[in-house]
Design an enzyme around this catalytic site. Structure first.
Site, PDB file in Angstrom:
ATOM      1  N   ARG A 124      -5.114 -23.730  -0.215  1.00  0.00           N
ATOM      2  CA  ARG A 124      -4.262 -23.364   1.149  1.00  0.00           C
ATOM      3  C   ARG A 124      -4.827 -24.691   2.338  1.00  0.00           C
ATOM      4  O   ARG A 124      -4.429 -25.571   2.715  1.00  0.00           O
ATOM      5  CB  ARG A 124      -3.982 -22.425   1.861  1.00  0.00           C
ATOM      6  CG  ARG A 124      -2.919 -22.047   1.125  1.00  0.00           C
ATOM      7  CD  ARG A 124      -2.338 -20.945   1.731  1.00  0.00           C
ATOM      8  NE  ARG A 124      -1.050 -19.979   1.888  1.00  0.00           N
ATOM      9  CZ  ARG A 124      -0.978 -18.750   1.531  1.00  0.00           C
ATOM     10  NH1 ARG A 124      -1.968 -18.127   2.383  1.00  0.00           N
ATOM     11  NH2 ARG A 124       0.103 -18.365   0.805  1.00  0.00           N
TER      12      ARG A 124
ATOM     13  N   ARG B 140       0.987  -0.675   0.133  1.00  0.00           N
ATOM     14  CA  ARG B 140       0.356  -0.022   0.326  1.00  0.00           C
ATOM     15  C   ARG B 140       0.919   1.079   0.028  1.00  0.00           C
ATOM     16  O   ARG B 140       0.203   1.977  -0.213  1.00  0.00           O
ATOM     17  CB  ARG B 140      -0.885   0.091   1.019  1.00  0.00           C
ATOM     18  CG  ARG B 140      -2.452  -1.355   1.345  1.00  0.00           C
ATOM     19  CD  ARG B 140      -3.103  -1.445   2.150  1.00  0.00           C
ATOM     20  NE  ARG B 140      -4.292  -2.066   2.455  1.00  0.00           N
ATOM     21  CZ  ARG B 140      -3.260  -4.083   1.314  1.00  0.00           C
ATOM     22  NH1 ARG B 140      -2.834  -4.459   1.674  1.00  0.00           N
ATOM     23  NH2 ARG B 140      -4.769  -4.460   1.888  1.00  0.00           N
TER      24      ARG B 140
ATOM     25  N   ASP C 158      -3.517 -16.048   6.475  1.00  0.00           N
ATOM     26  CA  ASP C 158      -2.603 -15.935   5.842  1.00  0.00           C
ATOM     27  C   ASP C 158      -1.809 -17.218   7.663  1.00  0.00           C
ATOM     28  O   ASP C 158      -0.880 -17.788   6.827  1.00  0.00           O
ATOM     29  CB  ASP C 158      -0.958 -14.898   5.811  1.00  0.00           C
ATOM     30  CG  ASP C 158      -1.468 -14.381   4.817  1.00  0.00           C
ATOM     31  OD1 ASP C 158      -2.811 -14.829   4.026  1.00  0.00           O
ATOM     32  OD2 ASP C 158      -1.381 -12.833   4.728  1.00  0.00           O
TER      33      ASP C 158
ATOM     34  N   SER D 138     -11.818  -7.275   6.871  1.00  0.00           N
ATOM     35  CA  SER D 138     -11.130  -7.709   6.481  1.00  0.00           C
ATOM     36  C   SER D 138      -9.922  -6.409   7.261  1.00  0.00           C
ATOM     37  O   SER D 138     -10.314  -5.638   7.208  1.00  0.00           O
ATOM     38  CB  SER D 138      -9.995  -8.600   6.037  1.00  0.00           C
ATOM     39  OG  SER D 138     -10.716  -7.860   4.761  1.00  0.00           O
TER      40      SER D 138
HETATM   41  C1  S3P Z   1      -3.437  -9.198   1.725  1.00  0.00           C
HETATM   42  C2  S3P Z   1      -5.185  -9.405   2.069  1.00  0.00           C
HETATM   43  C3  S3P Z   1      -5.432 -11.643   2.494  1.00  0.00           C
HETATM   44  C4  S3P Z   1      -3.808 -12.008   2.370  1.00  0.00           C
HETATM   45  C5  S3P Z   1      -2.484 -11.415   1.791  1.00  0.00           C
HETATM   46  C6  S3P Z   1      -2.332 -10.322   1.492  1.00  0.00           C
HETATM   47  C7  S3P Z   1      -3.949  -7.584   1.358  1.00  0.00           C
HETATM   48  O1  S3P Z   1      -6.016 -11.148   1.236  1.00  0.00           O
HETATM   49  O2  S3P Z   1      -3.871 -13.508   2.943  1.00  0.00           O
HETATM   50  O3  S3P Z   1      -1.749 -11.979   1.913  1.00  0.00           O
HETATM   51  O4  S3P Z   1      -2.263  -7.082   1.379  1.00  0.00           O
HETATM   52  O5  S3P Z   1      -4.588  -6.928   1.490  1.00  0.00           O
HETATM   53  P1  S3P Z   1      -7.237 -11.257   0.919  1.00  0.00           P
HETATM   54  O6  S3P Z   1      -7.278 -10.260  -0.020  1.00  0.00           O
HETATM   55  O7  S3P Z   1      -7.346 -12.006  -0.472  1.00  0.00           O
HETATM   56  O8  S3P Z   1      -7.995 -12.372   2.300  1.00  0.00           O
END
Ligand code: S3P
Length: 471
Positions: free
Chosen positions: A381, A44, A350, A224
C-alpha cells in the site's frame, strides 16, 4: 518476505467507478450519513461463536456484510455452523450441515490432507489469521488457505508465537505462507514476544490462549486496535494489561447471545474526507466506534486544524466506545499532517491512502511514517497509494517505511488505478469528488470488500459516482 508487486497483479476484474467531480455539492445544510458495521469487530464477533462458552445460536447485529467478512462464512459452514443473513444481522448456529469447501489448486501441493476440513477465507487476512488462532486454541485440525493474493501474505507473524505456546502448525506450501495445516493445540503456558504491531497476529494468539483456557502473556511492540481484548474482557476473560503486554490468566468466558457491532470508523473516514474537501457544510456520522486505537485519521487531521468533533459518547456492547463524528467542511487553515509514531500509524493503518490524498490538497510537506507493515496489505500500500495519487498529479514519494506528500501540486481528474485494492479505490474516488471533471477509478468496484454501499453513502455527501461494467 515476498509480496506480490502491485504492478504485476492479475488484470482488473472489478467494474470501474466513474466520478463526476467538482460539481457544487448539495446546499451546505447539515447532513447525516450512516456507515456499515465495523469489519474488525464483525470478524471477532463471528468467531466468538466457536469459543467454549458460546451460545448455540449467536446473533451478530449490524455486522459488516462486505466481501472480507463474508469470506469467513464458507469456513464456518465447513465446520458445521449454519449461517443465516438478513439485511441487519448474521446468525451463527451450531449443529448445521457440514458444507465442504472446494480446494483451491496449489502449484506445490498434490496431496492435501483429506481427513480434516479445508477452510478457505478468500482474500481476508483477518479471517484467516483469527481463524487459525481459534483452531489452534480449540485443537481442531483443519487446513486454512486463502486466495492467490492472501497466499502471498505473511502468516509467520502468527504461526511462530502459536508454536511457542506448543501449537503444531505446518505450512503445506512455501514456508511462512498459506495454506497451513493446524495439527495440534497450544498447550504450553508462557510469554511470547510479538515482533510486529499487527492486531491480527496479536488477536490470533490471544484467541488461541482463551479458546484453550491457557494462561499466556503477549508482549507487543505497539498497542494496535484492541477489539479482541475489549470483547474478551466483556465476555468475562481474566485479562490484565500493562505497558507493552496483555496477560490472560486462564479460565472461562461467557459469550452473550447477541453482539452489536458499532459503525466502522475506517468507513466513516470516506464521507468525512469528502465533506472536508467539499469546503463547507456539516456532516454527522452517528453510532461510530470511537475506540481510540481506530481514530488516528480523525485525530491527526484535528491536530492539523480540521474541524472534527466527537459527540454523544457512550459505551456500546463488546466494551467499545460509540458516538457521533461531526465534520465541518473546509481545509482552509489546515496544515500538513505528520505521523511519526507506531501507535498513531496503527490507529489509522487502513486510512493511509485516504490521508495521503487529503494531504496532497494541504499546503506543506506531510509525512506518514512507521508504516512498513503497509507493504504487506492486500497490495503493497505504500507503492499503490503513491501510484494512485501520482495519477492525479500529486507529488508523493515512498520511503521504506512511509510516504512523503508535498502538497500544493495541481491535481486533475483522469484515469487512475485502484490495483483492485478497496482502500485505494475508495481514497481515489473520494479525492475525485472534489476535482472538476471525470475520473475513472479502474476496478474501483472492489470497494465491496469492506464498504458495499460506498457510492450511495458518498452520493449523500454530494458525490456523483456510478459503476460502469463495460470498459
Ligand atoms: C485488522 C487489523 C489490521 C487492519 C485490517 C483489520 C484486524 O491489519 O489493517 O484491515 O481486524 O485486526 P494488521 O493486523 O495486519 O495490521
Amino acid at each position: 518476505m515476498s509480496q506480490t508487486s502491485p504492478f504485476d497483479r492479475p488484470k482488473t476484474e472489478s467494474a470501474d467507478l466513474v466520478v463526476e467531480g467538482g460539481r457544487s455539492p448539495h446546499p451546505a445544510a447539515a447532513r447525516s450519513v450512516t456507515v456499515p458495521g465495523d469489519k474488525s469487530v464483525s470478524h471477532r464477533a463471528l468467531l466468538a461463536a466457536l469459543l467454549p462458552g458460546a451460545p448455540s445460536r449467536l446473533t451478530v447485529r449490524n455486522a459488516n456484510l462486505g466481501g472480507a467478512v463474508r469470506a469467513l462464512l464458507p469456513a464456518l459452514r465447513a465446520l458445521g455452523y449454519r449461517i443465516t443473513a438478513d439485511p441487519d444481522s448474521l446468525v451463527v448456529e451450531r449443529g448445521g450441515p457440514v458444507v465442504p469447501q472446494e480446494r483451491r489448486p496449489h502449484p506445490d501441493i498434490t496431496h492435501w490432507p483429506d481427513d480434516v476440513p479445508y477452510l478457505e477465507t478468500g482474500g481476508s487476512s483477518a479471517a484467516a489469521r483469527l481463524l487459525i488462532g481459534v483452531l489452534a486454541g480449540l485443537g481442531l485440525p483443519a487446513v486454512v488457505d486463502g486466495d492467490e493474493v492472501l497466499r502471498h501474505r505473511p502468516m509467520s507473524w502468527l504461526i511462530e508465537p502459536l508454536a511457542q505456546l506448543g501449537a503444531d502448525i505446518v505450512h503445506l506450501g512455501e514456508p511462512g505462507l498459506l495454506p497451513v495445516l493446524v495439527r495440534g493445540p497450544v498447550h504450553r503456558p508462557g510469554t511470547v514476544e510479538l515482533t510486529v504491531g499487527s492486531a491480527q497476529a496479536r488477536s490470533g494468539v490471544l484467541l488461541a490462549a482463551v479458546a484453550a483456557g491457557l494462561p499466556a502473556t503477549l508482549r507487543h511492540p505497539v498497542r494496535s486496535r484492541d477489539h479482541t481484548e475489549r470483547m474478551l474482557a466483556a465476555f468475562g476473560a481474566d485479562l490484565t494489561e500493562a505497558a507493552g503486554e496483555v496477560r490472560y490468566g486462564g479460565g472461562p468466558v461467557t459469550v452473550p447471545p447477541v453482539i452489536d457491532v458499532p459503525a466502522d470508523p475506517s468507513l466513516a473516514a470516506f464521507p468525512a474526507a469528502a465533506q472536508l474537501l467539499a469546503g463547507d457544510g456539516e456532516l454527522t456520522v452517528p453510532d461510530v466506534c470511537l475506540n481510540p486505537t481506530r481514530l488516528g485519521f480523525f485525530d491527526v487531521l484535528r491536530r492539523a486544524g480540521a474541524d472534527i468533533r466527537y459527540r454523544d459518547r457512550r459505551t456500546g456492547s463488546s466494551g467499545e466506545p460509540v458516538g457521533t463524528i461531526v465534520v465541518r467542511g473546509g481545509t482552509g487553515g489546515v496544515k500538513e499532517v505528520r505521523v511519526d509514531d507506531p501507535a498513531t500509524l496503527h490507529a489509522l493503518i487502513d486510512e493511509v491512502p485516504l490521508l495521503a490524498v487529503v494531504a496532497a490538497t494541504l499546503p506543506g510537506r506531510s509525512w506518514i511514517g512507521c508504516a512498513e507493515e503497509l507493504r504487506f496489505k492486500e497490495t503493497d500500500r505504500l507503492a499503490t497509494t503513491a501510484g494512485m495519487a501520482t495519477a492525479f498529479g500529486a507529488r508523493i514519494e515512498t520511503a521504506d517505511d512511509g510516504l512523503l506528500v508535498t502538497g500544493g501540486a495541481p491535481l486533475t481528474a483522469g484515469r487512475v488505478p485502484s490495483y483492485e485494492d478497496h482502500r485505494i479505490a475508495m481514497a481515489a474516488a473520494t479525492l475525485a469528488t472534489s476535482l472538476p471533471g471525470r475520473t475513472t477509478v479502474c476496478g474501483g468496484a472492489c470497494h465491496r470488500t469492506s464498504f458495499p454501499d460506498f457510492a450511495a453513502v458518498q452520493r449523500a455527501v454530494g458525490a456523483t459516482i456510478t459503476e460502469v461494467i463495460q470498459r
